[in-house]
Design a protein around this motif. Structure first.
Motif, PDB file in Angstrom:
ATOM      1  N   SER A 159       0.818  -1.207   0.000  1.00 54.60           N
ATOM      2  CA  SER A 159       0.000   0.000   0.000  1.00 54.60           C
ATOM      3  C   SER A 159       0.859   1.266   0.000  1.00 54.60           C
ATOM      4  N   GLU A 160       1.895   1.289   0.828  1.00 52.02           N
ATOM      5  CA  GLU A 160       2.788   2.454   0.871  1.00 52.02           C
ATOM      6  C   GLU A 160       3.497   2.672  -0.458  1.00 52.02           C
ATOM      7  N   LEU A 161       3.990   1.604  -1.035  1.00 52.13           N
ATOM      8  CA  LEU A 161       4.700   1.700  -2.313  1.00 52.13           C
ATOM      9  C   LEU A 161       3.761   2.127  -3.437  1.00 52.13           C
ATOM     10  N   ALA A 162       2.547   1.586  -3.435  1.00 51.94           N
ATOM     11  CA  ALA A 162       1.568   1.956  -4.462  1.00 51.94           C
ATOM     12  C   ALA A 162       1.217   3.438  -4.345  1.00 51.94           C
ATOM     13  N   GLY A 163       1.061   3.923  -3.119  1.00 53.00           N
ATOM     14  CA  GLY A 163       0.757   5.331  -2.909  1.00 53.00           C
ATOM     15  C   GLY A 163       1.883   6.235  -3.377  1.00 53.00           C
ATOM     16  N   ALA A 164       3.112   5.848  -3.065  1.00 47.29           N
ATOM     17  CA  ALA A 164       4.270   6.641  -3.488  1.00 47.29           C
ATOM     18  C   ALA A 164       4.376   6.657  -5.009  1.00 47.29           C
ATOM     19  N   LYS A 165       4.146   5.513  -5.617  1.00 48.34           N
ATOM     20  CA  LYS A 165       4.213   5.403  -7.083  1.00 48.34           C
ATOM     21  C   LYS A 165       3.132   6.268  -7.729  1.00 48.34           C
ATOM     22  N   LEU A 166       1.948   6.231  -7.162  1.00 48.03           N
ATOM     23  CA  LEU A 166       0.818   6.984  -7.701  1.00 48.03           C
ATOM     24  C   LEU A 166       1.078   8.492  -7.684  1.00 48.03           C
ATOM     25  N   THR A 167       1.771   8.967  -6.659  1.00 51.70           N
ATOM     26  CA  THR A 167       2.046  10.411  -6.602  1.00 51.70           C
ATOM     27  C   THR A 167       2.996  10.867  -7.712  1.00 51.70           C
ATOM     28  N   LEU A 168       3.767   9.938  -8.244  1.00 52.63           N
ATOM     29  CA  LEU A 168       4.703  10.281  -9.329  1.00 52.63           C
ATOM     30  C   LEU A 168       4.024  10.293 -10.699  1.00 52.63           C
TER      31      LEU A 168
END
Length: 110
Positions: free
Chosen positions: A94-103
Motif C-alpha cells: 500500500s505504501e509503495l503503491a501510494g508513493a508510485k501513484l504520486t509520481l
C-alpha cells in the motif's frame, strides 16, 4: 559528522556480510548525514543482494525523488510492489503503491 555509529555498523557488516538489516542501517546512517551518493549505493547494493528485503524500496524510491530521479523512483516503487506481493506484505504494498501513484503512471515514464 559523528561517524562512530557508521564505523560500528560497518564492523558489524564485516562480521555478518549477508545481513540485510545492517546494510539497511548503514544506508539510513548515510541519509542521516545527507551523504546521498553513499546512501543510494548502500540501498542499491541491498536491492541487488536481497531483492526480497521489502523495506528498502520505499526508502530508495524517496531518495531517488530527493535526487530528482523520478523515473528511477517510479521503477523502484514498482519493483518494491512486486517484492511486497511475494512477501504478502500488504502494508508495504500500500505504501509503495501510494508513493508510485504520486509520481504518475506508466505513460509518464516510457
Amino acid at each position: 559528522m559523528n561517524d562512530t555509529r557508521l564505523k560500528q555498523l560497518k564492523a558489524l557488516l564485516k562480521e555478518d556480510p549477508g545481513s540485510s538489516f545492517i546494510q539497511f542501517a548503514i544506508a539510513k546512517e548515510y541519509e542521516k548525514y545527507e551523504q546521498w551518493a553513499q546512501a543510494c549505493t548502500a540501498y542499491e547494493t541491498l536491492t541487488t543482494n536481497d531483492p526480497d528485503y521489502v523495506g528498502t524500496y520505499y526508502h530508495l524510491g524517496k531518495l531517488y525523488e530527493k535526487l530528482n530521479r523520478p523515473a528511477d523512483a517510479f521503477q523502484t516503487y514498482k519493483t518494491g510492489m512486486e517484492a511486497a506481493k511475494r512477501a504478502g506484505d500488504q502494508h508495504a504494498l500500500s505504501e509503495l503503491a501510494g508513493a508510485k501513484l504520486t509520481l504518475g503512471d506508466e505513460e509518464d515514464f516510457q
